[in-house]
Design a protein around this motif. Sequence first.
Motif, PDB file in Angstrom:
ATOM      1  N   GLU A   8      -0.434 -11.742 -24.762  1.00 34.53           N
ATOM      2  CA  GLU A   8       0.453 -12.233 -25.908  1.00 34.53           C
ATOM      3  C   GLU A   8       1.828 -12.095 -25.337  1.00 34.53           C
ATOM      4  O   GLU A   8       2.571 -13.010 -25.733  1.00 34.53           O
ATOM      5  CB  GLU A   8      -0.118 -11.463 -27.299  1.00 34.53           C
ATOM      6  CG  GLU A   8       0.431 -12.195 -28.571  1.00 34.53           C
ATOM      7  CD  GLU A   8       0.458 -11.025 -29.641  1.00 34.53           C
ATOM      8  OE1 GLU A   8      -0.201 -10.233 -29.692  1.00 34.53           O
ATOM      9  OE2 GLU A   8       1.253 -11.653 -30.476  1.00 34.53           O
ATOM     10  N   ILE A   9       2.105 -10.753 -25.114  1.00 33.26           N
ATOM     11  CA  ILE A   9       3.560 -10.889 -24.723  1.00 33.26           C
ATOM     12  C   ILE A   9       4.138 -11.673 -23.606  1.00 33.26           C
ATOM     13  O   ILE A   9       5.182 -12.260 -23.870  1.00 33.26           O
ATOM     14  CB  ILE A   9       3.991  -9.310 -24.539  1.00 33.26           C
ATOM     15  CG1 ILE A   9       3.781  -8.610 -25.952  1.00 33.26           C
ATOM     16  CG2 ILE A   9       5.159  -8.987 -23.753  1.00 33.26           C
ATOM     17  CD1 ILE A   9       4.174  -6.887 -25.593  1.00 33.26           C
ATOM     18  N   VAL A  10       3.245 -11.862 -22.492  1.00 41.61           N
ATOM     19  CA  VAL A  10       3.623 -12.758 -21.622  1.00 41.61           C
ATOM     20  C   VAL A  10       3.941 -14.091 -22.034  1.00 41.61           C
ATOM     21  O   VAL A  10       4.746 -14.813 -21.617  1.00 41.61           O
ATOM     22  CB  VAL A  10       2.782 -12.604 -20.259  1.00 41.61           C
ATOM     23  CG1 VAL A  10       3.169 -13.681 -19.272  1.00 41.61           C
ATOM     24  CG2 VAL A  10       2.876 -11.039 -19.926  1.00 41.61           C
ATOM     25  N   ASP A  11       2.919 -14.674 -23.020  1.00 41.04           N
ATOM     26  CA  ASP A  11       2.608 -16.001 -23.020  1.00 41.04           C
ATOM     27  C   ASP A  11       3.889 -16.419 -23.888  1.00 41.04           C
ATOM     28  O   ASP A  11       4.396 -17.492 -24.120  1.00 41.04           O
ATOM     29  CB  ASP A  11       1.625 -16.355 -23.855  1.00 41.04           C
ATOM     30  CG  ASP A  11       0.451 -16.484 -22.868  1.00 41.04           C
ATOM     31  OD1 ASP A  11       0.725 -16.580 -21.740  1.00 41.04           O
ATOM     32  OD2 ASP A  11      -0.854 -16.350 -23.395  1.00 41.04           O
ATOM     33  N   ARG A  12       4.319 -15.376 -24.846  1.00 44.01           N
ATOM     34  CA  ARG A  12       5.376 -15.563 -26.108  1.00 44.01           C
ATOM     35  C   ARG A  12       6.772 -15.345 -25.506  1.00 44.01           C
ATOM     36  O   ARG A  12       7.739 -16.067 -25.909  1.00 44.01           O
ATOM     37  CB  ARG A  12       5.083 -14.928 -27.254  1.00 44.01           C
ATOM     38  CG  ARG A  12       3.989 -15.430 -28.091  1.00 44.01           C
ATOM     39  CD  ARG A  12       3.907 -14.636 -29.405  1.00 44.01           C
ATOM     40  NE  ARG A  12       4.773 -14.439 -30.174  1.00 44.01           N
ATOM     41  CZ  ARG A  12       4.865 -13.547 -31.351  1.00 44.01           C
ATOM     42  NH1 ARG A  12       3.529 -13.195 -31.385  1.00 44.01           N
ATOM     43  NH2 ARG A  12       5.905 -13.350 -31.969  1.00 44.01           N
ATOM     44  N   GLY A  59       6.640 -18.635 -17.227  1.00 47.47           N
ATOM     45  CA  GLY A  59       5.349 -19.047 -17.095  1.00 47.47           C
ATOM     46  C   GLY A  59       4.522 -18.379 -18.328  1.00 47.47           C
ATOM     47  O   GLY A  59       4.883 -17.813 -19.302  1.00 47.47           O
ATOM     48  N   GLY A  60       3.018 -18.459 -17.999  1.00 50.86           N
ATOM     49  CA  GLY A  60       2.408 -17.757 -19.083  1.00 50.86           C
ATOM     50  C   GLY A  60       1.184 -16.920 -18.301  1.00 50.86           C
ATOM     51  O   GLY A  60       1.370 -16.853 -17.023  1.00 50.86           O
ATOM     52  N   TYR A  61       0.325 -16.322 -18.946  1.00 55.64           N
ATOM     53  CA  TYR A  61      -0.672 -15.399 -18.488  1.00 55.64           C
ATOM     54  C   TYR A  61      -1.820 -16.094 -18.155  1.00 55.64           C
ATOM     55  O   TYR A  61      -2.522 -16.366 -19.132  1.00 55.64           O
ATOM     56  CB  TYR A  61      -0.747 -14.153 -19.686  1.00 55.64           C
ATOM     57  CG  TYR A  61      -1.643 -13.058 -19.142  1.00 55.64           C
ATOM     58  CD1 TYR A  61      -1.005 -11.819 -18.575  1.00 55.64           C
ATOM     59  CD2 TYR A  61      -3.063 -13.088 -19.219  1.00 55.64           C
ATOM     60  CE1 TYR A  61      -1.849 -10.752 -18.417  1.00 55.64           C
ATOM     61  CE2 TYR A  61      -3.809 -12.075 -18.900  1.00 55.64           C
ATOM     62  CZ  TYR A  61      -3.020 -10.944 -18.538  1.00 55.64           C
ATOM     63  OH  TYR A  61      -3.865  -9.712 -18.093  1.00 55.64           O
ATOM     64  N   SER A  62      -2.256 -16.632 -16.989  1.00 58.72           N
ATOM     65  CA  SER A  62      -3.046 -17.680 -16.660  1.00 58.72           C
ATOM     66  C   SER A  62      -4.035 -17.323 -15.574  1.00 58.72           C
ATOM     67  O   SER A  62      -4.773 -17.985 -15.171  1.00 58.72           O
ATOM     68  CB  SER A  62      -2.191 -18.839 -16.646  1.00 58.72           C
ATOM     69  OG  SER A  62      -1.738 -19.000 -15.449  1.00 58.72           O
ATOM     70  N   TYR A  63      -4.052 -16.295 -15.052  1.00 61.87           N
ATOM     71  CA  TYR A  63      -4.998 -15.966 -13.957  1.00 61.87           C
ATOM     72  C   TYR A  63      -6.211 -15.837 -14.469  1.00 61.87           C
ATOM     73  O   TYR A  63      -6.925 -15.202 -15.712  1.00 61.87           O
ATOM     74  CB  TYR A  63      -4.590 -14.618 -13.037  1.00 61.87           C
ATOM     75  CG  TYR A  63      -4.781 -13.218 -13.834  1.00 61.87           C
ATOM     76  CD1 TYR A  63      -6.183 -12.652 -13.640  1.00 61.87           C
ATOM     77  CD2 TYR A  63      -3.964 -12.374 -14.634  1.00 61.87           C
ATOM     78  CE1 TYR A  63      -6.528 -11.481 -14.201  1.00 61.87           C
ATOM     79  CE2 TYR A  63      -4.543 -11.492 -15.425  1.00 61.87           C
ATOM     80  CZ  TYR A  63      -5.588 -11.017 -15.042  1.00 61.87           C
ATOM     81  OH  TYR A  63      -6.082  -9.719 -15.754  1.00 61.87           O
ATOM     82  N   GLU A  64      -7.284 -16.034 -13.589  1.00 65.13           N
ATOM     83  CA  GLU A  64      -8.493 -15.952 -13.843  1.00 65.13           C
ATOM     84  C   GLU A  64      -9.275 -14.779 -13.476  1.00 65.13           C
ATOM     85  O   GLU A  64      -8.829 -14.027 -12.622  1.00 65.13           O
ATOM     86  CB  GLU A  64      -9.372 -17.107 -13.162  1.00 65.13           C
ATOM     87  CG  GLU A  64      -9.116 -18.483 -13.777  1.00 65.13           C
ATOM     88  CD  GLU A  64      -9.413 -19.652 -12.635  1.00 65.13           C
ATOM     89  OE1 GLU A  64     -10.369 -19.511 -11.921  1.00 65.13           O
ATOM     90  OE2 GLU A  64      -8.367 -20.208 -12.587  1.00 65.13           O
ATOM     91  N   LYS A  65     -10.054 -14.369 -14.309  1.00 64.82           N
ATOM     92  CA  LYS A  65     -10.748 -12.685 -13.947  1.00 64.82           C
ATOM     93  C   LYS A  65     -11.686 -12.721 -12.804  1.00 64.82           C
ATOM     94  O   LYS A  65     -12.266 -13.669 -12.659  1.00 64.82           O
ATOM     95  CB  LYS A  65     -11.394 -12.099 -15.023  1.00 64.82           C
ATOM     96  CG  LYS A  65     -10.457 -11.982 -16.649  1.00 64.82           C
ATOM     97  CD  LYS A  65     -10.317 -10.622 -16.914  1.00 64.82           C
ATOM     98  CE  LYS A  65      -9.093 -10.328 -17.728  1.00 64.82           C
ATOM     99  NZ  LYS A  65      -8.799  -9.031 -18.135  1.00 64.82           N
TER     100      LYS A  65
END
Length: 230
Positions: free
Chosen positions: A200-204, A224-230
């Motif tokens: 949430e923090i990274v995206d905002r 950027g956003g938090y978008s890596y795949e697990k």
Amino acid sequence: LPIIALENVSKSYASETKALQDVSLRILKGEFVFIVGSSGSGKSTLIKLMLKEVEPTIGKVYVNGKELTRLRRGQVPAFRRTLGIVFQDFRLLKDRTVFENVAFAQQVIGAGKHEILKKVPDILATVGLIEKAEAYPKELSGGEQQRVALARALVNRPSILLADEPTGNLDPKNSWEIMSLLEEINRNGTTVVIVTHNREIVDRMKKRVVTMKKGIVVSDEKKGGYSYEK
Ligand code: ADP
Ligand code: ADP
């Protein structure tokens, strides 16, 4: 000139795990950077290389204008004192007050009493803890303990602040308070590098985001956003 640079860095541990593979990364003075990626992707190794806690197997690491493999053992403590470091688990001294925890960082660099009595209250005011100066860590909430850790990391005015999961033990409200403080510190000129899983923090926050996957930088975005795949 970058304040932190990794040039074609690979890191293998004894077990032959390739923790990092040919990573190149430049962080400029004054930047605010998130490092994200799943567990085992190499984030801690990246931070440890910057602190000279581990050595690269191949490649070069430059921090504050120094190529770290060329630092002699005796120069390492002084080098580390140019960095501020914050961890997920706060790492405060339990038998010392808030004031003493922060003052300790100043004593280590040989600051005099006069300087300590000015700078410690200044930084405690910055993190909003002046009225808790005489409290012990166990009397504080997690968010307050992390603010003490932040004050301790900042009291010597480091050029770079490295934070490894600084909000990992905090609820959303306290996490945002720590992040606002880090943003304020960054506005005042400190380069800030944060390893985090807080989506949430990274995206905002819309900051630079470096995403690691299996020891490789798979993306590096300016906002950027938090978008890596697990
Ligand atoms: P932290 O994330 O708290 O900094 P470490 O850096 O010690 O913890 O460990 C990070 C990762 O590296 C973990 O996944 C851990 O299992 C792994 N690790 C640490 N030490 C070793 C080791 N000696 N052998 C294999 N894996 C290790
Ligand atoms: P992250 O911080 O993203 O979880 P790490 O940098 O801790 O990743 O780990 C990257 C890889 O290196 C993992 O496979 C981990 O198990 C391994 N590793 C980390 N530290 C050690 C160590 N001291 N000895 C052996 N392997 C390690």
